[in-house]
Design an enzyme around this catalytic site. Structure first.
Site, PDB file in Angstrom:
ATOM      1  CD  GLU A  74      33.235  24.577  10.163  1.00 33.91           C
ATOM      2  OE1 GLU A  74      32.221  24.523  10.908  1.00 33.91           O
ATOM      3  OE2 GLU A  74      33.800  23.743   9.537  1.00 33.91           O
ATOM      4  CB  CYS A 120       0.783  48.535  43.585  1.00 36.01           C
ATOM      5  SG  CYS A 120       2.704  48.553  43.655  1.00 36.01           S
ATOM      6  CB  CYS A 134       2.295  50.884  46.737  1.00 32.34           C
ATOM      7  SG  CYS A 134       2.304  49.055  47.095  1.00 32.34           S
ATOM      8  CE  LYS A 188      33.496  24.711  20.694  1.00 31.49           C
ATOM      9  NZ  LYS A 188      32.112  24.509  21.738  1.00 31.49           N
ATOM     10  CB  CYS A 193       5.789  47.680  47.384  1.00 22.11           C
ATOM     11  SG  CYS A 193       5.666  48.228  45.508  1.00 22.11           S
ATOM     12  CE  LYS A 230      35.148  26.740  24.209  1.00 18.90           C
ATOM     13  NZ  LYS A 230      34.470  26.713  25.315  1.00 18.90           N
ATOM     14  CG  ASP A 259      27.478  28.575  23.530  1.00 21.32           C
ATOM     15  OD1 ASP A 259      27.688  27.564  23.851  1.00 21.32           O
ATOM     16  OD2 ASP A 259      27.754  29.560  24.593  1.00 21.32           O
ATOM     17  CB  CYS A 262       4.312  44.730  45.410  1.00 20.94           C
ATOM     18  SG  CYS A 262       2.822  45.504  46.022  1.00 20.94           S
ATOM     19  CE1 TYR A 270      29.846  19.728  14.067  1.00 18.10           C
ATOM     20  CE2 TYR A 270      28.267  21.217  14.931  1.00 18.10           C
ATOM     21  CZ  TYR A 270      28.875  20.226  15.103  1.00 18.10           C
ATOM     22  OH  TYR A 270      28.707  19.429  16.115  1.00 18.10           O
TER      23      TYR A 270
HETATM   24  P1  AMP Z   1      32.811  21.015  23.533  1.00 27.64           P
HETATM   25  O1  AMP Z   1      31.372  20.668  23.759  1.00 27.64           O
HETATM   26  O2  AMP Z   1      33.257  22.158  24.079  1.00 27.64           O
HETATM   27  O3  AMP Z   1      33.650  19.582  23.849  1.00 27.64           O
HETATM   28  O4  AMP Z   1      32.800  21.343  21.850  1.00 27.64           O
HETATM   29  C1  AMP Z   1      32.276  20.457  21.118  1.00 27.64           C
HETATM   30  C2  AMP Z   1      31.102  20.721  20.461  1.00 27.64           C
HETATM   31  O5  AMP Z   1      31.123  21.914  19.859  1.00 27.64           O
HETATM   32  C3  AMP Z   1      30.374  19.967  19.463  1.00 27.64           C
HETATM   33  O6  AMP Z   1      29.809  18.920  19.972  1.00 27.64           O
HETATM   34  C4  AMP Z   1      29.735  20.657  18.597  1.00 27.64           C
HETATM   35  O7  AMP Z   1      28.426  20.490  18.861  1.00 27.64           O
HETATM   36  C5  AMP Z   1      29.973  22.243  19.059  1.00 27.64           C
HETATM   37  N1  AMP Z   1      30.382  23.049  17.992  1.00 27.64           N
HETATM   38  C6  AMP Z   1      29.760  24.295  17.524  1.00 27.64           C
HETATM   39  N2  AMP Z   1      30.306  24.618  16.234  1.00 27.64           N
HETATM   40  C7  AMP Z   1      31.044  23.994  15.959  1.00 27.64           C
HETATM   41  C8  AMP Z   1      31.793  23.683  14.700  1.00 27.64           C
HETATM   42  N3  AMP Z   1      31.633  24.767  13.894  1.00 27.64           N
HETATM   43  N4  AMP Z   1      32.232  22.712  14.384  1.00 27.64           N
HETATM   44  C9  AMP Z   1      32.399  21.658  15.115  1.00 27.64           C
HETATM   45  N5  AMP Z   1      31.830  21.539  16.458  1.00 27.64           N
HETATM   46  C10 AMP Z   1      31.179  22.709  16.666  1.00 27.64           C
HETATM   47 ZN    ZN Z   2       3.515  47.851  45.437  1.00 26.22          ZN
END
Ligand code: AMP
Ligand code: ZN
Length: 665
Positions: A111, A427, A406, A113, A403, A309, A115, A421, A222
């Protein structure tokens, strides 16, 4: 059909459309049709509070305010993930897994990951009952009120689901939505947010859920935990979750061999740049749940999963020159002009330097060799300098003191990152910026007039402020470059049509610092016309819900300036809307004039939002905290004990929902 059946049918239908729009991304009706149906449901629910239901699609707009998020212990712990940064580490992990299991038939679910901020959602009998942040993994914060507003979180499930379980997912802010939010903030003279992840996490902790509802957050799923779950593998689990109405990204793939896992990594290493949200890697999970159980957990993370990563894409290039842009509010943004370089599939020529502190912190200088990265920001950013390549006679960057447009000396207020400014009146980019803001889509929405034309008109001396737009004639426009008769006519027609734009949008268009779209609406509603608003003092303005000291001060300053008042007088003469229309005023009275209310607790007959609206519609003001100025506290069930204490101390009358309704009857 009984009223109850009608309400339920509408809820079912709206849920279906919500799912199609936010989970499947393939709507079958227009936004307008959806809104009409939602309004119909809202009206029915208001007339029949006895059929209230927390899973109704009308609950998505938010309104509940949480002062302190309650701590909740996770029934199943939320683990971290072990990280790996190379394919070798990943292969080692696979070997270890095979050894422990003593089995060669292991397949993996791969899957992305996501963010963002992790979340655990509890469902009972198919209904969302709780949403809790990860916290320290053992316990987190109850953010249910905010979670309810996220449209891809189903409030009610479909199909054949277990009676009780938790789902795990990530709340993310898609890059597009993040960019739009920042554009708006910059427009309103506020510092932009740093990145989508922090903004998503911060959103979950907002006290007012209606603000969360306005943010384009998404929930990507997930995992599922619980007992008596009727699936045997991770991949099956994802399919089930999708069936029940959750958003599970389609990237997830069942890989039977190590080669397939490697292919997945390689594919997404480049393809991730085309995703609507940010991802920083891939999570590889042992597919079979029985095998997962055998592998178990270390102190921190499952042994059956590993995060791989991606390397952040960086480019190295030369910083040719630092230039400075001046925005509508006078805010200065430093920009790095780079030797063009290829980064994540696009050629990059400019990068953001944020502000003076950022430049000083990294000691960035013209002529330096710099590292450029691309995240969720609108333009890429500089993350470091290769000092070994610094030219011999390089000079430290001295941030500009005046600035660039101006020449006025810049100022920087305590606690703010940006330089400004202060020369608002002459300006050039501030003048044209204000006019461009005035004509923009969410303000006066003037058709036939664009940003470039505004600059042209200003340079030709035809306009000095937005009021001047209303005196433009065809004769003045015709001689301009690239201005045909037709476009001149369209421009004048567009300007003339804008006199019908409602008051709150005119107010937004005036460009008062910190008065964004939402604040303009609140102020218009509270004061009803510009004269009343202009007469208000800062402390009176602060009584309006969500108006703080900063906004109040900036509003009073704006109206205290003679030239702003002159412009408003001219706009009034041209016929622009400076008060709410009769239609908007309908149902509004002065019954509660001069009274300040604090609302606390949970109500039975009307929602909190509705209650606040009733107060405002009847001329009263809603304040979020109790003070000696508070006239009444409307208390529902579970009024906070600290509020109660404070009210008693100040001897402020506490009234019930019924008492209140009788007051406005
Ligand atoms: P970390 O914060 O680096 O320890 O990573 C763990 C976190 O990754 C988990 O708490 C999840 O919220 C997040 N995460 C994002 N995508 C996934 C995924 N596909 N499977 C499991 N965890 C995930
Ligand atoms: Zn200005």
């Amino acid at each position: 059909m009984t009223i109850k059946e009608k309400i339920e049918a509408l809820r079912r239908e709206l849920r279906e459309h919500n799912h199609k729009y936010y989970v499947l991304a393939s709507p079958t009706i227009s936004d307008y049709e959806f809104d009409m149906k939602l309004k119909e449901l809202q009206a029915l629910e208001e007339q029949h509070p006895e059929f209230m239901d927390a899973t109704s699609p009308t609950m998505r707009v938010g309104g509940a305010v949480t002062k302190n998020f309650e701590t909740v212990v996770h029934e199943h712990r939320m683990y971290s993930l072990d990280n790996s940064y190379s394919k070798e580490e990943l292969l080692d992990w696979e070997k270890r897994v095979l050894r422990i299991l003593g089995d060669s038939a292991v397949s993996f679910t791969c899957e992305l990951k996501y963010d963002g901020a992790s979340i655990s959602l509890t469902y009972e009998n198919g209904e969302l009952v709780r949403g809790v942040t990860r916290g320290d993994g053992f316990q987190g914060d109850d953010v249910t009120a905010n979670i309810r507003t996220i449209k891809s979180v189903p409030l009610k499930l479909r199909g054949d689901f277990p009676s009780k379980f938790d789902v795990r997912g990530e709340i993310v802010l898609p890059i597009d939505g993040f960019a739009k939010m920042n554009e708006e903030r910059i427009n309103n003279g506020e510092d932009p947010y740093m990145n989508p992840r922090n903004t998503a996490a911060g959103s979950l902790k907002l006290q007012d859920s209606s603000l969360v509802a306005e943010r384009p957050l998404e929930c990507l799923l997930y995992g599922i935990t619980g007992s008596n779950l009727n699936f045997l593998s991770q991949f099956e689990m994802l399919l089930k979750a999708r069936e029940w109405g959750f958003k599970v990204p389609s990237a997830a793939k069942l890989c039977k061999t190590t080669e397939e896992v490697m292919e997945f990594l390689e594919y997404w290493d480049t393809e991730r740049h085309n995703l609507p949200y940010e991802t920083d890697g891939v999570v590889v999970k042992v597919n079979n749940l029985q095998q997962q159980e055998e592998l178990g957990y270390t102190a921190k993370s499952p042994r059956w999963a590993l995060a791989y990563k991606f390397k952040t894409e960086q480019a190295v290039t030369i910083l040719n020159k630092i230039s400075y842009q001046v925005g509508r509010t006078g805010a200065i943004t430093p920009v790095a002009n780079l030797e063009p370089v290829l980064l994540a599939g696009t050629t990059v020529k400019r990068a953001s330097l944020h502000n003076a502190d950022q430049i000083a912190k990294l000691d960035i200088r013209e002529g330096d060799t710099v590292y450029v990265e691309k995240g969720g920001e609108i333009i890429p950013k500089i993350v470091g300098v290769d000092l070994s390549k610094r030219p011999l006679h390089s000079i430290p960057t001295r941030y500009i003191t005046n600035c660039p447009e101006c020449g006025t000396e810049l100022i920087r207020k305590a606690g703010e990152a940006q330089h400004f400014c202060p020369n608002e009146s002459s300006c050039p980019p501030q003048i044209t910026g204000r006019i461009q803001h005035f004509i923009s889509r969410k303000a006066l929405d003037i058709e036939g007039l664009g940003s470039e034309t505004v600059e042209l008109l200003y340079n030709e001396g035809l306009i000095k402020n937005y009021a001047d737009l209303y005196t433009l004639t065809k004769e003045q426009l015709m001689p301009l470059e690239r201005m045909a008769e037709k476009s001149a006519e369209n421009l004048i027609k567009g300007v003339a049509a804008s006199v019908n734009i409602p008051f709150e949008r005119v107010l937004f268009g005036l460009g008062i610092r910190y008065v964004g779209e939402t604040v303009a609406k609140k102020l218009a509603k509270a004061y009803k016309n510009i004269d009343a608003l202009m007469a208000a003092t800062a402390s009176e303005l602060e009584m309006v819900d969500e108006i703080g000291e900063r906004i109040a001060e900036s509003t009073v300053n704006f109206f205290s300036e003679e030239k702003n008042r002159d412009i408003i007088n001219r706009l009034k003469e041209y016929g622009l809307q400076f008060s709410l229309t009769d239609e908007q005023l309908e149902g509004q009275t002065e019954k509660l004039k001069g009274q300040i209310f604090v609302v606390s607790g949970v109500f039975e007959k009307i929602s909190r939002t509705e209650l606040k609206k009733n107060i405002e519609d009847n001329g009263g003001k809603v304040s979020s905290s109790i003070s000696s100025k508070t006239s009444y506290i409307v208390a529902g069930a579970n009024m906070g004990p600290s509020k109660k204490e404070k009210a008693d101390k100040l001897a402020i009358p506490i009234i019930s929902e019924d008492d209140f309704l009788a007051m406005i009857k």
